[in-house]
Design a protein around this motif. Structure first.
Motif, PDB file in Angstrom:
ATOM      1  N   GLY A 101       0.754  -1.148   0.070  1.00  0.00           N
ATOM      2  CA  GLY A 101       0.008   0.085  -0.052  1.00  0.00           C
ATOM      3  C   GLY A 101       0.812   1.088   0.074  1.00  0.00           C
ATOM      4  O   GLY A 101       0.657   2.251  -0.628  1.00  0.00           O
ATOM      5  N   VAL A 102       1.848   1.229   0.666  1.00  0.00           N
ATOM      6  CA  VAL A 102       2.893   2.273   0.890  1.00  0.00           C
ATOM      7  C   VAL A 102       3.387   2.631  -0.416  1.00  0.00           C
ATOM      8  O   VAL A 102       3.513   3.751  -0.929  1.00  0.00           O
ATOM      9  CB  VAL A 102       3.834   2.198   1.932  1.00  0.00           C
ATOM     10  CG1 VAL A 102       4.904   3.578   1.983  1.00  0.00           C
ATOM     11  CG2 VAL A 102       3.260   2.300   3.292  1.00  0.00           C
ATOM     12  N   ALA A 103       4.072   1.590  -1.114  1.00  0.00           N
ATOM     13  CA  ALA A 103       4.371   1.876  -2.355  1.00  0.00           C
ATOM     14  C   ALA A 103       3.599   2.523  -3.349  1.00  0.00           C
ATOM     15  O   ALA A 103       3.984   3.309  -4.436  1.00  0.00           O
ATOM     16  CB  ALA A 103       4.850   0.314  -2.892  1.00  0.00           C
ATOM     17  N   LEU A 104       2.370   1.881  -3.584  1.00  0.00           N
ATOM     18  CA  LEU A 104       1.331   2.515  -4.435  1.00  0.00           C
ATOM     19  C   LEU A 104       1.053   3.833  -4.204  1.00  0.00           C
ATOM     20  O   LEU A 104       0.898   4.737  -5.116  1.00  0.00           O
ATOM     21  CB  LEU A 104      -0.170   1.561  -4.388  1.00  0.00           C
ATOM     22  CG  LEU A 104       0.106   0.147  -5.054  1.00  0.00           C
ATOM     23  CD1 LEU A 104      -1.197  -0.717  -4.385  1.00  0.00           C
ATOM     24  CD2 LEU A 104       0.129   0.261  -6.571  1.00  0.00           C
ATOM     25  N   LEU A 105       0.693   4.221  -2.743  1.00  0.00           N
ATOM     26  CA  LEU A 105       0.568   5.542  -2.431  1.00  0.00           C
ATOM     27  C   LEU A 105       1.857   6.383  -3.055  1.00  0.00           C
ATOM     28  O   LEU A 105       1.606   7.655  -3.256  1.00  0.00           O
ATOM     29  CB  LEU A 105       0.297   5.535  -1.007  1.00  0.00           C
ATOM     30  CG  LEU A 105      -0.871   5.369  -0.341  1.00  0.00           C
ATOM     31  CD1 LEU A 105      -0.864   4.972   1.211  1.00  0.00           C
ATOM     32  CD2 LEU A 105      -1.991   6.024  -0.948  1.00  0.00           C
ATOM     33  N   LYS A 106       2.957   6.076  -2.566  1.00  0.00           N
ATOM     34  CA  LYS A 106       4.154   6.774  -3.327  1.00  0.00           C
ATOM     35  C   LYS A 106       4.210   6.950  -4.511  1.00  0.00           C
ATOM     36  O   LYS A 106       4.503   8.183  -5.137  1.00  0.00           O
ATOM     37  CB  LYS A 106       5.459   6.074  -2.915  1.00  0.00           C
ATOM     38  CG  LYS A 106       5.670   6.210  -1.349  1.00  0.00           C
ATOM     39  CD  LYS A 106       7.046   5.486  -1.128  1.00  0.00           C
ATOM     40  CE  LYS A 106       7.470   5.760   0.553  1.00  0.00           C
ATOM     41  NZ  LYS A 106       8.825   5.002   0.783  1.00  0.00           N
ATOM     42  N   ALA A 107       3.736   6.092  -5.530  1.00  0.00           N
ATOM     43  CA  ALA A 107       3.445   6.207  -6.996  1.00  0.00           C
ATOM     44  C   ALA A 107       2.454   7.141  -7.231  1.00  0.00           C
ATOM     45  O   ALA A 107       2.701   8.151  -8.117  1.00  0.00           O
ATOM     46  CB  ALA A 107       3.087   4.860  -7.702  1.00  0.00           C
ATOM     47  N   ALA A 108       1.346   7.192  -6.487  1.00  0.00           N
ATOM     48  CA  ALA A 108       0.377   8.281  -6.804  1.00  0.00           C
ATOM     49  C   ALA A 108       0.887   9.720  -6.207  1.00  0.00           C
ATOM     50  O   ALA A 108       0.744  10.694  -7.062  1.00  0.00           O
ATOM     51  CB  ALA A 108      -0.904   8.084  -6.019  1.00  0.00           C
ATOM     52  N   LYS A 109       1.569   9.674  -5.248  1.00  0.00           N
ATOM     53  CA  LYS A 109       2.214  10.983  -4.849  1.00  0.00           C
ATOM     54  C   LYS A 109       3.212  11.671  -5.944  1.00  0.00           C
ATOM     55  O   LYS A 109       2.993  12.662  -6.244  1.00  0.00           O
ATOM     56  CB  LYS A 109       2.825  10.928  -3.479  1.00  0.00           C
ATOM     57  CG  LYS A 109       3.731  12.009  -2.996  1.00  0.00           C
ATOM     58  CD  LYS A 109       4.467  11.615  -1.781  1.00  0.00           C
ATOM     59  CE  LYS A 109       4.963  13.282  -1.050  1.00  0.00           C
ATOM     60  NZ  LYS A 109       6.177  12.889  -0.392  1.00  0.00           N
ATOM     61  N   ALA A 110       4.019  10.760  -6.455  1.00  0.00           N
ATOM     62  CA  ALA A 110       5.016  11.245  -7.418  1.00  0.00           C
ATOM     63  C   ALA A 110       4.355  11.642  -8.740  1.00  0.00           C
ATOM     64  O   ALA A 110       4.642  12.930  -9.360  1.00  0.00           O
ATOM     65  CB  ALA A 110       5.771   9.979  -7.944  1.00  0.00           C
ATOM     66  N   GLU A 111       3.068  11.067  -8.971  1.00  0.00           N
ATOM     67  CA  GLU A 111       2.253  11.622 -10.026  1.00  0.00           C
ATOM     68  C   GLU A 111       1.704  12.885  -9.855  1.00  0.00           C
ATOM     69  O   GLU A 111       1.586  13.931 -10.591  1.00  0.00           O
ATOM     70  CB  GLU A 111       0.939  10.766 -10.412  1.00  0.00           C
ATOM     71  CG  GLU A 111       0.472  10.770 -11.724  1.00  0.00           C
ATOM     72  CD  GLU A 111       1.154  10.798 -12.899  1.00  0.00           C
ATOM     73  OE1 GLU A 111       0.493  11.480 -13.846  1.00  0.00           O
ATOM     74  OE2 GLU A 111       1.918   9.920 -13.101  1.00  0.00           O
TER      75      GLU A 111
END
Length: 158
Positions: A101-111
């Motif tokens: 979940g954290v890794a997916l949230l980081k991808a969204a944050k970068a976008e």
């Protein structure tokens, strides 16, 4: 998660295979937390539209898809500013409370940061008991059951 298990986050492919992979996870998402009957045609149309926006990620462990998060663009009802919001966010129950979940949230944050947009992601879990806070107590007194919260990534929207 063991050190030998490799987690990867990749953008969903806008292909038939990519679509099928996402739709399979969305069916599992609905099975673990859907609030209304599942309409496969509507779900497929929504998934296809969101995947084509190219803001959809897949988490894989050992090549197996174990989670997905997708963003879509929306505007505030009171203005012309656009923001990103989640279309869906799901992690396989076996991989929750880990790095997925954290890794997916980081991808969204970068976008969101790359687009310089606000981003709102709803975190829900129908199996989680609501925390006792003034807000959840008031909402429960009004007859609502709090199932989660919304994460907000602030960006410069000027």
């Amino acid at each position: 998660m063991s050190k030998r298990t490799r987690l990867s986050i990749v953008r969903a492919k806008n292909t038939e295979a990519g679509f099928e992979e996402i739709l399979d996870m969305l069916i599992r998402l609905h099975a673990t937390g859907g609030y209304a009957p599942f309409n496969p045609i509507k779900a497929a149309e929504a998934a296809f539209r969101v995947i084509s926006e190219e803001m959809c990620w897949v988490a894989r462990i050992g090549g197996k898809p174990v989670g997905t998060l997708a963003l879509t663009e929306a505007s505030f009802w009171y203005g012309d500013t656009y923001f990103l919001r989640d279309a869906w966010f799901w992690v396989d129950p076996e991989h929750r409370a880990k790095d997925v979940g954290v890794a997916l949230l980081k991808a969204a944050k970068a976008e969101a940061e790359a687009r310089n947009q606000l981003c709102f992601i709803s975190m829900t879990n129908p199996d989680r008991r609501p925390k006792k806070t003034p807000t959840t107590i008031v909402s429960q007194l009004a007859g609502y059951v709090p199932l989660g919260y919304t994460l907000t990534l602030k960006g410069d929207t000027q």
